[in-house]
Design a protein around this motif. Structure first.
Motif, PDB file in Angstrom:
ATOM      1  N   PRO A 129       0.826  -1.213   0.000  1.00  0.00           N
ATOM      2  CA  PRO A 129       0.000   0.000   0.000  1.00  0.00           C
ATOM      3  C   PRO A 129       0.858   1.261   0.000  1.00  0.00           C
ATOM      4  O   PRO A 129       1.859   1.362   0.710  1.00  0.00           O
ATOM      5  CB  PRO A 129      -0.799  -0.123   1.306  1.00  0.00           C
ATOM      6  N   VAL A 130       0.469   2.211  -0.826  1.00  0.00           N
ATOM      7  CA  VAL A 130       1.129   3.516  -0.877  1.00  0.00           C
ATOM      8  C   VAL A 130       0.048   4.577  -0.817  1.00  0.00           C
ATOM      9  O   VAL A 130      -0.887   4.578  -1.628  1.00  0.00           O
ATOM     10  CB  VAL A 130       1.963   3.683  -2.163  1.00  0.00           C
ATOM     11  N   GLU A 131       0.152   5.479   0.129  1.00  0.00           N
ATOM     12  CA  GLU A 131      -0.846   6.533   0.295  1.00  0.00           C
ATOM     13  C   GLU A 131      -0.357   7.809  -0.384  1.00  0.00           C
ATOM     14  O   GLU A 131       0.771   8.255  -0.165  1.00  0.00           O
ATOM     15  CB  GLU A 131      -1.103   6.788   1.783  1.00  0.00           C
ATOM     16  N   ARG A 132      -1.214   8.388  -1.205  1.00  0.00           N
ATOM     17  CA  ARG A 132      -0.863   9.619  -1.912  1.00  0.00           C
ATOM     18  C   ARG A 132      -1.955  10.658  -1.684  1.00  0.00           C
ATOM     19  O   ARG A 132      -3.131  10.317  -1.550  1.00  0.00           O
ATOM     20  CB  ARG A 132      -0.721   9.357  -3.421  1.00  0.00           C
ATOM     21  N   ARG A 133      -1.561  11.911  -1.689  1.00  0.00           N
ATOM     22  CA  ARG A 133      -2.530  12.990  -1.561  1.00  0.00           C
ATOM     23  C   ARG A 133      -3.004  13.413  -2.943  1.00  0.00           C
ATOM     24  O   ARG A 133      -2.202  13.671  -3.834  1.00  0.00           O
ATOM     25  CB  ARG A 133      -1.919  14.189  -0.833  1.00  0.00           C
ATOM     26  N   ARG A 138      -6.838  11.869   0.425  1.00  0.00           N
ATOM     27  CA  ARG A 138      -5.750  10.898   0.311  1.00  0.00           C
ATOM     28  C   ARG A 138      -6.279   9.633  -0.358  1.00  0.00           C
ATOM     29  O   ARG A 138      -7.416   9.240  -0.136  1.00  0.00           O
ATOM     30  CB  ARG A 138      -5.170  10.561   1.688  1.00  0.00           C
ATOM     31  N   LYS A 139      -5.434   9.015  -1.158  1.00  0.00           N
ATOM     32  CA  LYS A 139      -5.827   7.795  -1.866  1.00  0.00           C
ATOM     33  C   LYS A 139      -4.740   6.753  -1.700  1.00  0.00           C
ATOM     34  O   LYS A 139      -3.545   7.062  -1.804  1.00  0.00           O
ATOM     35  CB  LYS A 139      -6.060   8.079  -3.354  1.00  0.00           C
ATOM     36  N   THR A 140      -5.159   5.523  -1.442  1.00  0.00           N
ATOM     37  CA  THR A 140      -4.223   4.416  -1.301  1.00  0.00           C
ATOM     38  C   THR A 140      -4.235   3.575  -2.565  1.00  0.00           C
ATOM     39  O   THR A 140      -5.298   3.136  -3.022  1.00  0.00           O
ATOM     40  CB  THR A 140      -4.570   3.536  -0.093  1.00  0.00           C
ATOM     41  N   THR A 141      -3.074   3.378  -3.150  1.00  0.00           N
ATOM     42  CA  THR A 141      -2.933   2.472  -4.288  1.00  0.00           C
ATOM     43  C   THR A 141      -2.013   1.330  -3.876  1.00  0.00           C
ATOM     44  O   THR A 141      -1.350   1.389  -2.834  1.00  0.00           O
ATOM     45  CB  THR A 141      -2.361   3.187  -5.522  1.00  0.00           C
ATOM     46  N   TYR A 142      -1.966   0.305  -4.712  1.00  0.00           N
ATOM     47  CA  TYR A 142      -1.188  -0.894  -4.379  1.00  0.00           C
ATOM     48  C   TYR A 142      -0.251  -1.252  -5.529  1.00  0.00           C
ATOM     49  O   TYR A 142      -0.538  -2.152  -6.317  1.00  0.00           O
ATOM     50  CB  TYR A 142      -2.127  -2.059  -4.069  1.00  0.00           C
TER      51      TYR A 142
END
Length: 232
Positions: A129-133, A138-142
């Motif tokens: 998981p990587v959290e980005r603004r 904020r959005k979490t992508t994988y």
């Protein structure tokens, strides 16, 4: 356009994992709408169950599949757990449904397929998981833990489509599902001179088992119907 060489079969991932890998960008963003991807992953799971892909050393041949399609009904022939949580979930889900149609089986699996595949890949340390603004949220992508896997799967699929060399039924199925999601322009596989090969890959899959070809065509129909419904 050059692609990485195809990876050895011994290091390969299951069909549903390959489809996830090839339908997400390096940053983990999906390349298609998630509802369509979930239908595609449901198709990959059901194809995995109907394909006789496990080598039986005693019989020196492929073992029977875990599910069959008889008429329009999906019938689980081997409901015993394998120790693989995602496969066991899909098998138990279809076994409990008892002779559901191919369309209904895909629609039922698609309700959970995206989240289930994501969880399985996370448990296997294949994604992280990587959290980005994004703007105010904020959005979490994988993204993949090893981005090289993207180029390995792309390389294998492109090699088969461009040369029509048969590697295995799973790659033919992968090509059909990738096409169903209308993602071929991503790999420059929408060129007119190779369009016949794309269709032939699914027909070739049918020579291994008609059930797998049926699943691919039904998945294509459902994704097409879902896309059309958006514009109604």
């Amino acid at each position: 356009m050059r692609h990485a060489a195809a990876e050895p079969h011994s290091t390969r991932h299951p069909l549903w994992a390959d489809l996830w890998i090839i339908t997400h960008a390096e940053d983990g963003e999906p390349l298609a709408h998630v509802p369509s991807l979930s239908l595609g992953l449901a198709g990959a799971l059901l194809t995995h169950l109907v394909l006789p892909t496990d080598w039986d050393r005693e019989r020196q041949g492929f073992s029977t599949s875990r599910a069959l399609i008889v008429g329009d009904a999906v019938i689980v022939t081997d409901p015993m757990p394998t120790g693989k949580p995602l496969v066991d979930w899909a098998t138990a889900h279809l076994h409990a449904a008892a002779r559901t149609s191919v369309r209904d089986a895909l629609n039922d699996l698609a309700l959970f397929a995206y989240d289930k595949v994501q969880a399985a890949l996370f448990a296997a340390d294949m994604i992280r998981p990587v959290e980005r603004r994004r703007l105010l949220a904020r959005k979490t992508t994988y993204p993949l833990s090893n981005s090289r896997a993207i180029y390995q799967v792309r390389g294998r699929l492109c090699h088969v489509v461009q040369t029509f060399v048969r590697i295995d039924p799973e790659t033919d199925a992968l090509g059909g599902l990738f096409r169903a999601l209308n993602l071929e322009p991503q790999l420059y596989l929408d060129l007119p001179d190779i369009s016949d090969r794309r269709d032939a890959m699914t027909r070739r899959l049918g020579r291994t088992t008609r059930a797998a070809e049926r699943v691919i065509h039904t998945t294509q129909d459902l994704i097409g119907e879902a896309a059309t419904a958006v514009y109604r």
